[in-house]
Design an enzyme around this catalytic site. Structure first.
Site, PDB file in Angstrom:
ATOM      1  N   PHE A  52      -2.875 -10.430  35.598  1.00  7.45           N
ATOM      2  CA  PHE A  52      -3.504 -10.428  34.177  1.00  7.45           C
ATOM      3  C   PHE A  52      -2.780 -11.324  33.298  1.00  7.45           C
ATOM      4  O   PHE A  52      -1.889 -11.023  32.622  1.00  7.45           O
ATOM      5  CB  PHE A  52      -3.356  -8.916  33.967  1.00  7.45           C
ATOM      6  CG  PHE A  52      -4.371  -7.948  34.595  1.00  7.45           C
ATOM      7  CD1 PHE A  52      -5.017  -8.445  35.953  1.00  7.45           C
ATOM      8  CD2 PHE A  52      -5.098  -7.274  33.859  1.00  7.45           C
ATOM      9  CE1 PHE A  52      -5.906  -7.546  36.305  1.00  7.45           C
ATOM     10  CE2 PHE A  52      -6.194  -6.348  34.368  1.00  7.45           C
ATOM     11  CZ  PHE A  52      -6.636  -6.543  35.419  1.00  7.45           C
ATOM     12  N   GLU A 110     -13.593  -0.963  42.468  1.00 11.65           N
ATOM     13  CA  GLU A 110     -12.482  -0.519  42.329  1.00 11.65           C
ATOM     14  C   GLU A 110     -12.170   0.955  42.585  1.00 11.65           C
ATOM     15  O   GLU A 110     -13.187   1.629  42.378  1.00 11.65           O
ATOM     16  CB  GLU A 110     -11.788  -0.743  40.679  1.00 11.65           C
ATOM     17  CG  GLU A 110     -10.415  -0.275  40.460  1.00 11.65           C
ATOM     18  CD  GLU A 110     -10.048  -1.247  39.421  1.00 11.65           C
ATOM     19  OE1 GLU A 110      -8.873  -0.592  38.685  1.00 11.65           O
ATOM     20  OE2 GLU A 110     -10.587  -2.099  38.930  1.00 11.65           O
ATOM     21  N   THR A 131      -5.012  -5.288  41.772  1.00 10.56           N
ATOM     22  CA  THR A 131      -5.252  -5.555  40.350  1.00 10.56           C
ATOM     23  C   THR A 131      -4.161  -5.003  39.521  1.00 10.56           C
ATOM     24  O   THR A 131      -3.160  -4.326  40.062  1.00 10.56           O
ATOM     25  CB  THR A 131      -6.641  -5.080  40.021  1.00 10.56           C
ATOM     26  OG1 THR A 131      -6.889  -5.343  38.529  1.00 10.56           O
ATOM     27  CG2 THR A 131      -6.730  -3.324  39.969  1.00 10.56           C
ATOM     28  N   LYS A 146     -10.810  -2.877  45.076  1.00 12.63           N
ATOM     29  CA  LYS A 146      -9.652  -3.072  44.007  1.00 12.63           C
ATOM     30  C   LYS A 146      -8.580  -1.664  43.980  1.00 12.63           C
ATOM     31  O   LYS A 146      -9.323  -0.637  44.080  1.00 12.63           O
ATOM     32  CB  LYS A 146     -10.320  -3.444  42.913  1.00 12.63           C
ATOM     33  CG  LYS A 146     -10.925  -4.827  42.668  1.00 12.63           C
ATOM     34  CD  LYS A 146     -11.434  -5.017  41.218  1.00 12.63           C
ATOM     35  CE  LYS A 146     -10.453  -5.197  40.137  1.00 12.63           C
ATOM     36  NZ  LYS A 146     -10.883  -5.633  38.683  1.00 12.63           N
ATOM     37  N   ASP A 161     -16.155 -11.888  35.788  1.00 12.94           N
ATOM     38  CA  ASP A 161     -15.631 -10.814  35.652  1.00 12.94           C
ATOM     39  C   ASP A 161     -16.283  -9.824  34.473  1.00 12.94           C
ATOM     40  O   ASP A 161     -16.509  -9.778  33.366  1.00 12.94           O
ATOM     41  CB  ASP A 161     -14.073 -10.778  34.634  1.00 12.94           C
ATOM     42  CG  ASP A 161     -13.204  -9.836  34.575  1.00 12.94           C
ATOM     43  OD1 ASP A 161     -13.403  -8.848  35.092  1.00 12.94           O
ATOM     44  OD2 ASP A 161     -12.334  -9.622  33.726  1.00 12.94           O
TER      45      ASP A 161
END
Length: 308
Positions: free
Chosen positions: A171, A89, A149, A125, A17
């Site tokens: 998350f 993203e 996400t 994303k 990440d």
């Protein structure tokens, strides 16, 4: 005894990440993920100066295009040091506009393909709004696979699976943060609300034979990672990956495919929005996450604008 990292890699795909390809080369994950916050941090690294300059070349003042080009350039560099995929993203400010998200996703894929990177090495994303899930559903039909996400609720997970998205990123750490602040309690092991959320989703997907990949994200500590050992994928920051590599204790598998999850569900738009309304944590954290990514996107664009 092998490290906990090596033990984890035998049962879970480890994803980095970060947008720092030096860190990625050091920790050797299979895949990697980026977002506007990570790209903003990457832009401050001296080694990225050349990529920043190249991203604004021939953009004719279009800072959005320059931003997408920078994200793709970082993704290309990361793909040189990982065997798997990069997640890139879509602008979080488009999270409630299906048409705009589709257009931006297509541009990201076009930029990758023009650079010689096939769509089989890229995940787009998108925030897990109702509009984001519908966008992902269309992209999946086109053969463009997606990573949904900012996922905090079971309702989001149900809708994503029903839409046939490739991967979701629940998350863990941000769920934990909300409950810790709301209750004043600390949580460990299986009592951690973030761990419980991912475990429930994982069991639901496996029990109903969904192919959507569950990738736990946003970890605050090693214990959260260890409680989800066996999850399809876990995206972990380089510092936590390195701590796992330094620990030679025994790692127990916690998640395994079974038929013990809840019965298959399906939500229409009204049901999805009502379930979201009823989940204060998920509603607040989704909105907060979109705002945070939007602010970091704006800061990144300010850096790029100064070079246009």
């Amino acid at each position: 005894m092998t490290s906990k990292l090596e033990q984890l890699k035998k049962i879970t795909t480890v994803v980095a990440d970060t947008g720092d390809f030096d860190a990625i080369a050091r920790v050797k994950p299979v895949d990697a993920t980026t977002n506007p916050s990570l790209l903003l941090k990457a832009a401050a690294i001296p080694g990225y100066a050349e990529l920043l300059n190249a991203s604004v070349s021939d953009c004719k003042g279009d800072v959005g295009l320059a931003s997408d080009r920078f994200g793709v350039a970082v993704g290309q560099e990361i793909l040189k040091v990982i065997p798997g995929r990069i997640s890139t993203e879509v602008d979080a400010r488009l999270s409630f506009d299906t048409t705009a998200m589709l257009k931006r996703a297509h541009r990201l894929i076009d930029l990758y393909e023009t650079a010689g990177v096939g769509r089989d090495r890229v995940l787009i994303k998108i925030a897990s709004t109702w509009e984001g899930i519908r966008t992902a559903e269309q992209l999946e039909r086109e053969g463009i696979q997606t990573n949904l996400t900012l996922l905090f609720s079971f309702a989001q997970a149900v809708a994503c699976a029903d839409a046939g998205v490739f991967l979701i990123s629940p998350f863990v750490g941000r769920i934990y943060d909300w409950y810790k602040k709301a209750t004043g309690n600390d949580y460990t092991n299986a009592d951690d609300p973030g761990v419980q959320s991912v475990t429930r989703i994982y069991n639901y997907y496996k029990a109903n034979d969904y192919k959507t990949v569950v990738m736990g994200a946003s970890f605050r500590n090693l214990n959260q990672i260890e409680q989800l050992a066996g999850c399809d994928r876990l995206t972990i920051s380089p510092d936590l990956i390195e701590k796992l590599a330094a620990d030679t204790g025994k790692l127990e598998r916690k998640l395994s495919p079974s038929k013990t999850g809840e019965a298959r569900q399906s939500l229409n738009e009204a049901q999805f929005r009502w379930a979201s309304n009823e989940d204060a944590m998920a509603t607040e954290k989704l909105a907060e996450g979109i705002r945070q990514f939007a602010r970091d996107q704006e800061k990144l664009e300010a850096l790029l604008s100064a070079k246009l």
